[in-house]
Design an enzyme around this catalytic site. Sequence first.
Site, PDB file in Angstrom:
ATOM      1  CD  GLU A   1      63.630  -5.489  24.045  1.00 22.92           C
ATOM      2  OE1 GLU A   1      62.639  -4.880  23.383  1.00 22.92           O
ATOM      3  OE2 GLU A   1      64.523  -5.343  24.660  1.00 22.92           O
TER       4      GLU A   1
ATOM      5  CG  ASP B   1      61.847  -6.120  20.451  1.00 21.58           C
ATOM      6  OD1 ASP B   1      61.100  -6.013  21.425  1.00 21.58           O
ATOM      7  OD2 ASP B   1      62.594  -5.724  20.013  1.00 21.58           O
TER       8      ASP B   1
ATOM      9  CD  GLU C   1      60.475  -2.561  18.463  1.00 23.41           C
ATOM     10  OE1 GLU C   1      60.611  -1.942  19.091  1.00 23.41           O
ATOM     11  OE2 GLU C   1      61.528  -3.425  17.998  1.00 23.41           O
TER      12      GLU C   1
ATOM     13  CG  HIS D   1      66.707  -7.450  21.305  1.00 24.73           C
ATOM     14  ND1 HIS D   1      67.556  -6.341  20.995  1.00 24.73           N
ATOM     15  CD2 HIS D   1      65.604  -6.910  20.732  1.00 24.73           C
ATOM     16  CE1 HIS D   1      66.867  -5.537  20.019  1.00 24.73           C
ATOM     17  NE2 HIS D   1      65.615  -6.128  20.023  1.00 24.73           N
TER      18      HIS D   1
END
Length: 463
Positions: free
Chosen positions: A234, A236, A239, A250
């Site tokens: 993942e 990101d 956010e 991640h």
Amino acid sequence: MYQQIFFLLFFTTLLSFTNIVFCQKAGKLNPEVHPPITWQQCDATGKCDTIKGEVVIDANWRWVHSDQGTNCYTGNTWNPTFCTDGVGCSQNCSLEGAQYQSVYGVTTDSSAVRLNFITQGQGKNIGSRLFLMSNATNYQMFYLLGQEFSFDVDVSKLDCGLNGALYLVSMDSDGGMTRFPANSAGAKYGTGYCDAQCPRDLKFISGQGNCKGWVPSSNNPNTGVGGYGSCCAEMDLWEANKMSNAFTPHPCDISQQTLCNGDECGGSASADRYASICDPDGCDFNPYRMGNHSFYGPGLQVDTSSVFTVVTQFVTTDGSPTGTLSAIKRLYVQNGKVISQSESTIPGLTGGGITDDFCTKQKQVFGDKDSFTQHGGLAGMGKALKDGMVLVLSLWDDYFADMLWLDGSYPTTASIDKPGVARGPCSATSGVPTTVESKYPDAYVIYSNIKVGPIGSTFKKTL
């Protein structure tokens, strides 16, 4: 960071046709028509071609029913008539087409997509999770090594406790149909979700129902946790609300969506948060957490009361799309001005972007477990970016930690003076979902002008 709460956070108050659920067969009662959206592919000269795409809502939001139209899942429990085991559930239940605007509050206009927080229709829908598609049956795959990804965002209506998240995950381009023949709905119906938290709230994973060992949530009438989870890398990209933001890689030990079992999934639903094949924490860069409290917010350097552009650059060792990922950099563009990411002011932690050295020092200074390095660091994240990732666009609130990991002080038991605890200016009592949902029902986020291309190609450096 701390997006372990993700698997508890997408929910709808379920009345007859608004069940939040994930299934594998395609229903026949409502046609599935994806809202159109455009994005741009740029070259090294800055010339950008417009690409026609579509968005699809995640299958976990859809009505799932038997061939006779009976709910397979109601509230936060399975119907044992149809779902006594995973295989039988996938055979007995169908996933229905979505009514994007009236039920889910999702609309598109040219290059923009708007996600409303609360939509009151036949039931009460809260938030959404969408995927960008290349056509009616396949997700758009992005290959971002040596590239940059930019988009415009309006977070002016997102207060404490809300998260407008735009990110990449290593989903199968067809939603898992090829690898899991029991899944005949595929990407057209938003199947195959995974992320680095190995979420266990998904109703179907890898073609089978997740009803075995399902435990309804104690604080949410619409969600639960199953015996299995769905893991993948993942990235990101974003956010954020209007008070705080973070970007976080991640990495995982695997390069595609993978089923996990029980406590081996890690995360907050398991006995050991760090037991999985993925890094649940990631290595985040949140300007507020890194010490600059005047950089991002209403009226600040990046003024969140109006629209701005977010640019994320994936730098490789040799500058090519085949090199090893060595840094992830961030900049903003607002009112024609390019704004560099703020530098960390935390003693012992320097830098304004993500590198392996920065991440190692961050874990040491903040006293966090270094699961980022354990799962491959930037090289691991780079492998996922090289293999191709799917774009996710979402809006959600947080039934696990009230979003304090993003915009407040977290952990709540730690002193705010401890490095890394203060992540945003929101109070310790903010972000409670019932309060957020009653106080900000008209909240929304708008993502627009998505562009991908070589570094420096997707934004103008001056007016």
